[in-house]
Design a protein around this motif. Sequence first.
Motif, PDB file in Angstrom:
ATOM      1  N   HIS A  46      43.716  31.119  37.612  1.00 32.79           N
ATOM      2  CA  HIS A  46      44.834  30.510  36.877  1.00 32.79           C
ATOM      3  C   HIS A  46      45.286  29.035  37.506  1.00 32.79           C
ATOM      4  CE1 HIS A  46      44.187  33.433  33.862  1.00 32.79           C
ATOM      5  NE2 HIS A  46      45.118  34.319  34.497  1.00 32.79           N
ATOM      6  N   ALA A  86      50.150  38.285  39.413  1.00 35.49           N
ATOM      7  CA  ALA A  86      50.576  37.052  39.077  1.00 35.49           C
ATOM      8  C   ALA A  86      51.591  36.409  40.182  1.00 35.49           C
ATOM      9  CB  ALA A  86      51.149  37.049  37.661  1.00 35.49           C
ATOM     10  N   GLN A 136      43.900  35.943  38.748  1.00 35.78           N
ATOM     11  CA  GLN A 136      45.130  35.258  38.782  1.00 35.78           C
ATOM     12  C   GLN A 136      45.199  33.794  39.602  1.00 35.78           C
ATOM     13  OE1 GLN A 136      48.018  35.552  37.029  1.00 35.78           O
ATOM     14  NE2 GLN A 136      47.196  37.685  36.007  1.00 35.78           N
ATOM     15  N   SER A 185      50.032  43.834  36.719  1.00 40.39           N
ATOM     16  CA  SER A 185      49.673  42.276  36.180  1.00 40.39           C
ATOM     17  C   SER A 185      50.623  41.365  36.617  1.00 40.39           C
ATOM     18  CB  SER A 185      49.383  42.278  34.635  1.00 40.39           C
ATOM     19  OG  SER A 185      48.450  43.179  34.449  1.00 40.39           O
ATOM     20  N   SER A 186      51.905  41.506  36.329  1.00 36.38           N
ATOM     21  CA  SER A 186      53.020  40.526  36.761  1.00 36.38           C
ATOM     22  C   SER A 186      52.920  40.579  38.349  1.00 36.38           C
ATOM     23  CB  SER A 186      54.305  40.808  36.107  1.00 36.38           C
ATOM     24  OG  SER A 186      54.926  42.116  36.552  1.00 36.38           O
TER      25      SER A 186
END
Length: 210
Positions: free
Chosen positions: A42, A188, A39, A184-185
């Motif tokens: 990204h 992030a 993450q 996952s969120s």
Amino acid sequence: MTASKNPDGLTAIALNATLKTSANGASSTQSMLKLVLDQLAHHGVAGEVVRLADHDIKPGVTSDEGEGDAWPELRRRILAADILILGTPIWLGQPSSVCKRALERMDAFLSETDDEGRMVSYGRVAAVAVVGNEDGAHHVSAELYQALNDVGFTLAPNAVAYWVGEAMGSVDFQDLKTVPDKVSSTAAMLARNTVHLARLLKDNAYPGEA
């Protein structure tokens, strides 16, 4: 998602405080840290994972505990990074002993200051990753939050990603076929907030003593 540019050149180091050395197999903490570093990537942040159990970190509260101590080099790498991710499994409802050993060694930052009285760790941002097969992630992250703040790191809002399995269960995070959407969120969000804070502190240092 395509990695975004990182004009600040931000870097991260993730400390894996599993009790297992690399030679002793896979680690759920490693899997969680990889999720967090992916993450961060990204946002263009380059990162690495260090498995602490692979290194001979002597007990103590100074930055160098003598011959054979691996901590001085690890300390250098921690302070060279903009972001520190401290990852730990839950054992007996607590952070691992390896995690506590690293925090004890960072206690030296309290007395290691620059000419303006700022700890050497100031301006660096920290976040936390926790895995386990029982409840206790909030308790463990609370311990790490306070310890990291005590030794000079700054933490962004929601700077923890965690997963806990069913109590008394046998499934580890690394055994999951897919990462739960919520995990996952959360990872992030951790990455977004942590990178944002790291950029702010890189451009605007904390004030020193008058």
